[in-house]
Structure formats: C-alpha cells, structure tokens
Design a protein around this motif. Structure first.
Motif, short mmCIF file in Angstrom:
data_model
loop_
_atom_site.label_atom_id
_atom_site.label_comp_id
_atom_site.label_asym_id
_atom_site.label_seq_id
_atom_site.Cartn_x
_atom_site.Cartn_y
_atom_site.Cartn_z
N GLY A 1 21.43 38.67 16.01
CA GLY A 1 20.44 39.46 16.74
C GLY A 1 19.55 40.32 15.86
O GLY A 1 18.74 41.09 16.37
N VAL A 2 19.71 40.23 14.53
CA VAL A 2 18.89 41.04 13.62
C VAL A 2 17.88 40.12 12.93
O VAL A 2 18.25 39.09 12.37
N HIS A 3 16.60 40.54 12.96
CA HIS A 3 15.53 39.76 12.33
C HIS A 3 14.85 40.63 11.28
O HIS A 3 14.40 41.73 11.58
N LEU A 4 14.78 40.13 10.05
CA LEU A 4 14.19 40.89 8.95
C LEU A 4 12.79 40.38 8.64
O LEU A 4 12.57 39.19 8.46
N ILE A 5 11.84 41.32 8.58
CA ILE A 5 10.47 41.03 8.16
C ILE A 5 10.25 41.74 6.82
O ILE A 5 10.32 42.97 6.74
N SER A 6 10.00 40.97 5.78
CA SER A 6 9.82 41.53 4.44
C SER A 6 8.35 41.48 4.05
O SER A 6 7.50 40.92 4.75
N LEU A 7 8.03 42.04 2.89
CA LEU A 7 6.67 41.95 2.38
C LEU A 7 6.27 40.50 2.13
O LEU A 7 5.11 40.13 2.32
N GLU A 8 7.22 39.68 1.72
CA GLU A 8 6.93 38.26 1.54
C GLU A 8 6.56 37.62 2.87
O GLU A 8 5.66 36.79 2.95
N SER A 9 7.27 38.02 3.93
CA SER A 9 6.96 37.50 5.26
C SER A 9 5.54 37.88 5.66
O SER A 9 4.78 37.07 6.22
N VAL A 10 5.16 39.14 5.37
CA VAL A 10 3.82 39.62 5.71
C VAL A 10 2.77 38.83 4.93
O VAL A 10 1.75 38.41 5.48
N ARG A 11 3.03 38.61 3.65
CA ARG A 11 2.06 37.88 2.83
C ARG A 11 1.86 36.46 3.36
O ARG A 11 0.73 35.95 3.41
N MET A 12 2.93 35.82 3.75
CA MET A 12 2.83 34.44 4.25
C MET A 12 2.14 34.38 5.60
O MET A 12 1.46 33.40 5.92
N ALA A 13 2.29 35.45 6.40
CA ALA A 13 1.73 35.44 7.75
C ALA A 13 0.32 36.00 7.81
O ALA A 13 -0.34 35.91 8.86
N ALA A 14 -0.16 36.58 6.72
CA ALA A 14 -1.48 37.22 6.73
C ALA A 14 -2.55 36.18 7.07
O ALA A 14 -2.59 35.10 6.48
N PRO A 15 -3.43 36.49 8.00
CA PRO A 15 -4.48 35.54 8.38
C PRO A 15 -5.49 35.35 7.27
O PRO A 15 -5.79 36.28 6.51
N ALA A 16 -6.01 34.16 7.16
CA ALA A 16 -7.04 33.88 6.16
C ALA A 16 -8.38 34.43 6.64
O ALA A 16 -8.71 34.34 7.82
N GLU A 17 -9.12 35.02 5.73
CA GLU A 17 -10.43 35.55 6.07
C GLU A 17 -11.47 34.44 5.98
O GLU A 17 -11.29 33.44 5.28
N THR A 18 -12.61 34.63 6.66
CA THR A 18 -13.68 33.65 6.60
C THR A 18 -14.29 33.65 5.21
O THR A 18 -14.38 34.67 4.54
N ALA A 19 -14.73 32.48 4.79
CA ALA A 19 -15.29 32.35 3.45
C ALA A 19 -16.53 33.21 3.28
O ALA A 19 -16.76 33.79 2.21
N ASP A 20 -17.35 33.32 4.33
CA ASP A 20 -18.59 34.10 4.23
C ASP A 20 -18.29 35.57 3.99
O ASP A 20 -18.96 36.23 3.18
N ALA A 21 -17.30 36.12 4.70
CA ALA A 21 -16.97 37.54 4.55
C ALA A 21 -16.45 37.82 3.15
O ALA A 21 -16.84 38.81 2.52
N VAL A 22 -15.58 36.96 2.66
CA VAL A 22 -15.04 37.15 1.31
C VAL A 22 -16.13 37.00 0.26
O VAL A 22 -16.20 37.76 -0.70
N ARG A 23 -17.01 36.03 0.47
CA ARG A 23 -18.11 35.81 -0.48
C ARG A 23 -19.02 37.04 -0.54
O ARG A 23 -19.42 37.49 -1.62
N SER A 24 -19.33 37.62 0.61
CA SER A 24 -20.17 38.82 0.65
C SER A 24 -19.49 39.99 -0.04
O SER A 24 -20.13 40.75 -0.77
N ALA A 25 -18.21 40.12 0.22
CA ALA A 25 -17.45 41.21 -0.40
C ALA A 25 -17.41 41.07 -1.92
O ALA A 25 -17.58 42.04 -2.66
N ARG A 26 -17.19 39.85 -2.38
CA ARG A 26 -17.13 39.63 -3.82
C ARG A 26 -18.49 39.87 -4.48
O ARG A 26 -18.57 40.33 -5.62
N GLN A 27 -19.56 39.59 -3.76
CA GLN A 27 -20.89 39.85 -4.30
C GLN A 27 -21.10 41.36 -4.49
O GLN A 27 -21.65 41.80 -5.51
N ILE A 28 -20.66 42.14 -3.52
CA ILE A 28 -20.75 43.60 -3.63
C ILE A 28 -19.94 44.09 -4.81
O ILE A 28 -20.39 44.94 -5.59
#
Length: 440
Positions: free
Chosen positions: A291-318
């Motif tokens: 009944g115990v479920h562990l969420i670790s930082l690795e779990s968070v990293r794997m579950a993190a949603p991918a950002e759109t390429a346009d948003a990341v490209r704009s951010a990297r340009q800045i």
C-alpha cells in the motif's frame, strides 16, 4: 579575469552522486577564498538535482589552479576521493559558463523543462554568497543577468505560462496514485526550505486543509506561522505518520523515515511518499511495504511532460542573445586596467602642467580658462583610445591593447584595483579656494 563553473547535475550524473557531492560542501566558496590562490570570488548553486560552483579566477593561467582548489575542498568536505570529484565536476569557462548558468536559470537544463523554481534558487545562491562575502563583482553581474534572462524567458515564451515545476509534476503523480480529492487527504511535509515552501503553496491551491510540517532543525513552528499548517515535533511525528495519506520530503537532513516507521499504519487508502530530497528523506526501499507508493526525483524526471519545440527554441534564442551580450561586456571589462593606467599616466602629466600654471598665474580668471581648456583637450584625447580599447577587448584583443599602451607610453598596466586612484583625484591645488577639479 576569467569565469569558470564546475558542474554536477542530473544531466551528466546519477542523483546519488550529485547528492554525495552536495553533502557538507556548502562552505566550499569561503574555504577557496581563504586559500592563497588566484580566485576573486565564488558562488555555490545547490538544488535538488544539481551542485555547481561558479568561480572568478584572475587570469586564464589560473583556471587550473582555481579548479584544483575547488576540487580539493569539495573532496575534503564530502570525504570523496579527489579523483571521484575531478571526474564528476565538468568545467566550463567564460562563454560556456555564462551560457550554462543562463540556461539553468531559465529552466532549460531542469528535469522539468521550463520550471520556475530554479530561478528563485539562482537568486538565493547569489544572496547567500553576498551575505558570506564570497561574491565578486563579476559574479554578481553574472547571476543578476541570469535572473533577468530567466524573467525574460518566463514572460516572453509559453514556458513561463505553464507553471510547471518539480513539485507540481510530483503532486500530479501523487494524485494519479490516489484519486480521492486533495481536500480529503492528510499531508505531512518534511523540511522548511524553498521546496517545502513551494509544496505548501501548491497544496493550498489544490485545496488541502490538513497539512503538518516536521523539521529536524526545529524551524517548523516559524515556518507554519506564515504558511499555515501544524508544526510537528519528535513526539507528534509518529501519530501524524500513521494518519497520513501523503508524505512529501523536502529536507534531506540525513535522517530517513524507514519502513519500520510506517509498518503499523493500518491503511484503508494508499500511502503516497514523495521524496524530493536529493539525499533522501525516506528509505528508497520503503515502497516494498503493502500500500506504499514511492515517487522519487527520478520518477519526476521520467514523467515530466515534453515542451513544444517552438517554446524551447524561443527560450534558447533569448538565452543565446543574453549570453552574447554578457560575453561582450565581460571582454570589454578586460581592458579596464589598461584604460585606467592610460588615464592615470595622462592625468599625471596634466596635473604637472596645471601646477606650473597655478604657480605662475595663481587663482586668476586667465589661469582658470587655461585649466578648463587643458582638461577639455585631455578629455578629447582620451576618448578615442578609451573607445578603441573597449572595441578591441570586445574582439578578445585586450592583451594587444595593453601591450600597445605599455610600448607607446612606457607605462605598466597593473591590476585595476591598484590603479583605481589617479592623481586627478588628489588635492594638488588645496591652497587655492577654487576647486580646479570641477573645471571642465
């Protein structure tokens, strides 16, 4: 002056190694400056998934000396072998160090791309370094510019509008494991730092009303005064654990909650354990309990949603534009010593001639007119060499400019801290009631 960073993060290491590097290494900046090494300043940036040290060395020849000093102190503070620390810490110099910090502050190097928590951590790293007296002028400008760049990314791209963070992704995972409404759950938060504060704020947004806080340092009472919740001590922690539905670890204080601490909990609902501490607030094997479920930082990293390429490209340009601007300003400043030396030499000659005028004509109107004209002429003569010096420095040719100054004028270009006070600022005409320094 040369900027370098020594970097260990989730991007190139496992989090266990990052945690080991972080332990006991918070005083590395001050210890490096206490050594007789050519280092002008140091700032430590330590988060849940990175340990980075930014250093200002006096010259390119001093980079290896500065790096060796940092590695030695990290090894001493953590008990790790110097070879382990050396291989774990990646070194970035000048433009690469600048670009890296700006990317980190903007959330582009985070486990959750675009997360906003890291920007606050960059600001706090500088504040702590300033409070400890380890931040040099160049490092202050570097971190302040990183914060401004992060703000630009947050306001000018869609990365800032999503509001994603390590905490938000972790709590989303927790919600998936127990579909009851958040307002029905009892939550215990471990720690009183930045992540604990962000966790408290988000839990309140989700409607949680029953939140308890435990801190091994005894700061829970003060923490809940402004954020709400109930402070726990060693006596009240046990019963709170037995009644908890969600445990969130943000402390990393070294004392872990084990399976034995939760074994007597007769749960009718799943117990979700969220461990955001780099050095673990919970035994990693705790999810072996029924009944115990562990969420670790690795779990968070794997579950993190991918950002759109346009948003990341704009951010990297800045980030790229900010990096280029800062790099140019950094190179321009490398000519300061030569410019100050030239000004010191020229003003010294000027003062000698003005003293002759004062001695011959006294404090007459004619003498004042001569002094005004001479100061204006010197100012005009210095303008082009000063502008040209900064242009050459921006092209990475500051050494050529300094050599030319030494060759043409026979003066030595010293460290600007030793030539900051020029004869122009001395009171050579103190016996005259007119302040000749204000003329022109």
């Amino acid at each position: 002056m040369v900027l370098l960073s020594l970097v260990a993060s989730h991007s190139n290491l496992d989090l266990e190694t990052v945690a080991r590097l972080s332990e006991g290494a918070s005083q590395v900046a001050s210890r490096v400056l206490e050594d007789e090494v050519p280092v002008k300043g140091a700032v430590v940036l330590s988060t849940c998934n990175r340990y980075e040290i930014y250093v200002e060395a006096e010259s390119h020849q001093d980079v290896h000396i500065a790096r060796d000093a940092v590695v030695s102190h990290v090894a001493s503070a953590t008990g790790l072998d110097i070879s382990e620390v050396t291989s774990a810490l990646q070194t970035k110099v000048n433009d690469d160090a600048v670009a890296h910090l700006f990317s980190v502050g903007a959330g582009l190097d985070s486990a959750v791309i675009g997360e906003r928590e890291i920007a606050g951590q960059v600001r706090r790293a500088l504040i702590e370094a300033q409070a400890g007296g380890t931040a040099s002028g160049s490092l202050i400008r570097l971190f302040q510019t990183a914060s401004r760049t992060a703000k630009d990314v947050g306001t000018k791209t869609s990365l800032g509008s999503r509001g994603l963070s390590v905490v938000s992704v972790a709590l989303d995972l927790a919600a998936d494991l127990d579909e009851r409404e958040w307002r029905e759950k009892n939550v215990v938060v471990f720690g009183t730092g930045a992540y604990a504060g962000a966790t408290m704020a988000l839990l309140k947004e989700l409607g949680v009303t029953n939140i308890s806080v435990f801190s091994q340092t005894g700061r829970a009472e003060t923490f809940v005064e402004t954020r709400g919740g109930v402070a726990l001590d060693a006596m009240s922690l046990g019963p709170a654990l037995l009644n908890a539905d969600v445990l969130v670890g943000c402390s990393g204080g070294g004392q872990q909650i084990s399976g034995a601490d939760l074994a007597n909990n007769e749960r009718t609902h799943p117990l979700v354990v969220v461990d955001l501490a780099l050095s673990h607030d919970f035994d990693p094997n705790i999810d072996a309990l029924d009944g115990v479920h562990l969420i670790s930082l690795e779990s968070v990293r794997m579950a993190a949603p991918a950002e759109t390429a346009d948003a990341v490209r704009s951010a990297r340009q800045i980030v790229d534009e900010a990096t280029q601007e800062f790099a140019v300003s950094l190179r321009e400043r490398s000519a300061d010593s030569a410019i100050v030396a030239l000004r010191k030499h020229t003003m010294s000659v000027l003062e000698e001639e003005l003293n002759k005028v004062r001695a011959q004509h006294g404090c007459t109107a004619a003498a004042e007119e001569v002094e005004f004209a001479m100061r204006r002429m010197v100012k005009q003569l210095l303008h082009v060499p000063t502008v040209r010096g900064r242009e050459l420095a921006a092209q990475g040719r500051a050494d050529e400019y300094a050599q030319a100054i030494e060759t043409l004028y026979g003066i030595t270009v010293e460290d600007k801290s030793s030539v900051a006070s020029s004869p122009a600022s001395s009171s050579t005409g103190a016996e005259c009631p007119v302040d000749h320094r204000l003329l022109g």
